[in-house]
Design an enzyme around this catalytic site. Structure first.
Site, PDB file in Angstrom:
ATOM      1  N   ARG A   1       0.831  -1.161   0.104  1.00 28.94           N
ATOM      2  CA  ARG A   1      -0.005  -0.017   0.154  1.00 28.94           C
ATOM      3  C   ARG A   1       0.783   1.364  -0.083  1.00 28.94           C
ATOM      4  O   ARG A   1       0.613   2.435  -0.622  1.00 28.94           O
ATOM      5  CB  ARG A   1      -0.809  -0.125   1.236  1.00 28.94           C
TER       6      ARG A   1
ATOM      7  N   ASN B   1      -3.759   9.020   4.327  1.00 28.06           N
ATOM      8  CA  ASN B   1      -2.558   8.464   4.974  1.00 28.06           C
ATOM      9  C   ASN B   1      -2.728   8.551   6.578  1.00 28.06           C
ATOM     10  O   ASN B   1      -2.131   7.592   7.107  1.00 28.06           O
ATOM     11  CB  ASN B   1      -1.251   9.080   4.545  1.00 28.06           C
TER      12      ASN B   1
ATOM     13  N   HIS C   1       0.443   4.584  -2.554  1.00 28.10           N
ATOM     14  CA  HIS C   1       0.204   5.812  -2.198  1.00 28.10           C
ATOM     15  C   HIS C   1       1.436   6.739  -2.373  1.00 28.10           C
ATOM     16  O   HIS C   1       1.199   7.836  -2.611  1.00 28.10           O
ATOM     17  CB  HIS C   1       0.099   5.871  -0.650  1.00 28.10           C
TER      18      HIS C   1
ATOM     19  N   HIS D   1      -6.006  -5.732  -2.685  1.00 24.58           N
ATOM     20  CA  HIS D   1      -6.835  -5.885  -1.506  1.00 24.58           C
ATOM     21  C   HIS D   1      -7.177  -7.280  -0.994  1.00 24.58           C
ATOM     22  O   HIS D   1      -8.053  -7.487  -0.193  1.00 24.58           O
ATOM     23  CB  HIS D   1      -8.188  -4.891  -1.645  1.00 24.58           C
TER      24      HIS D   1
END
Length: 325
Positions: free
Chosen positions: A60, A92, A64, A191
């Protein structure tokens, strides 16, 4: 003499331009830091074996990072001077993890190869190893990224997709990064690992305007979610993004979607809001074939890892990933 100096200056400028547009290559550190991948893999293995959730956190973190300014390790910067950290942005804050793992890898790499390997490349390698260590596919990582001198707090709030986006909004969001609908569906498969906070999926349970809430097959899953996440409170209570095999990288995420059992609204729209059927067909294809999903995921994450990278003379190689030199 003046002519020779001018010629040398031109050659320096040309060389600088060539370096600034350098292409990423797998063997970038073969001579300057030959043990790089072994160092990253060893530390990742020890961390993931101790705490499997680290794998999802590092994957992740890569996502990001790349969606804000490109894959340049801007997400790692702490607030300092004129820099306002992306870590405090809404997507975040109290959510993004794994910074200490990157710090540990960077310290080990600096000891072996001082001021040679970028934090951006370390994040990319750690994301690959996260997938592999939890049963997912491997791929060759092209290297040569450099680290940004800035962060973008506003960019993190603007460009990182939120859990309640519609399908059209997700498609537009990925398109801004040069990613298409195939990439959207494949990268959503990340995910298959990890967890989300109650505040991220509460709307999915209680907002009757969401299409999935009218489906009878959603009701039992909705009841199980409501026991974890009430209408108010428990914002930070966690639930797995994939209730089947939350610690492993597989295709069960897509199997869940076809049963309306994705945790986030932004997951389920891949099936519920697809009018043309192409996206929904791809979800079904990934649910039916782990191999097809793995192949597509590798292609898309390699593509994502090349978003707006800094190379050559751009940016810098940070000594400490949290601060510019």
């Amino acid at each position: 003499m003046a002519f020779i100096k001018l010629l040398l200056l031109i050659l320096v400028i040309i060389n600088g331009l060539e370096n600034s547009t350098q292409v990423l290559v797998p063997d970038f550190y073969n001579e300057s830091c030959p043990l790089l991948e072994e160092i990253v893999r060893y530390i990742m293995k020890t961390k993931v074996l101790r705490q499997p959730r680290v794998a999802a956190q590092l994957l992740r973190l890569h996502f990001h990072d790349c969606f804000v300014q490109g894959c340049d390790a801007s997400v790692l910067l702490d607030s300092n001077g004129v820099i306002v950290s992306e870590k405090g942005a809404n997507p975040n804050r109290n959510s993004l993890r794994g910074f200490e793992v990157i710090d540990e890898i960077k310290a080990a790499v600096e000891e072996a190869c001082p001021l040679t390997v970028s934090c951006a490349d370390i994040v990319t390698l750690a994301a690959r190893d996260s997938v592999v260590l939890r049963g997912g596919p491997s791929w060759e990582v092209s290297l040569g990224r450099r680290d940004s001198l800035t962060a973008s707090f506003d960019g993190a709030n603007k460009f990182i997709p939120t859990p309640n986006l519609s399908l059209d909004a997700l498609i537009a969001n990925f398109k801004q990064q040069g990613l298409d609908t195939k990439d959207l569906v494949a990268l959503s498969g990340a995910h298959t690992m990890g967890v989300a906070r109650c505040v991220s999926f509460r709307q999915r349970i209680y907002d009757t305007s969401f299409a999935e809430n009218i489906y009878e097959k959603f009701s039992s899953f909705q009841n199980s979610l409501s026991s974890i996440c009430p209408r108010s409170g428990n914002d930070n209570k966690l639930a797995p993004l994939d209730f089947s095999t939350p610690a492993y990288f597989d295709n069960h995420y897509y199997e869940n979607l076809v049963e309306s059992k994705g945790l986030l609204h932004s997951d389920n729209v891949l099936v519920l809001e697809d009018q043309g059927g192409n996206i929904q067909d791809r979800v079904w294809a990934y649910a039916s074939s782990r191999e097809f999903f793995f192949e597509s995921f590798v292609n898309s994450i390699i593509k994502m890892g090349n978003i707006n990278v800094l190379t050559g003379l751009q940016g810098e190689i940070r000594k400490n990933c949290r601060f510019v030199n």
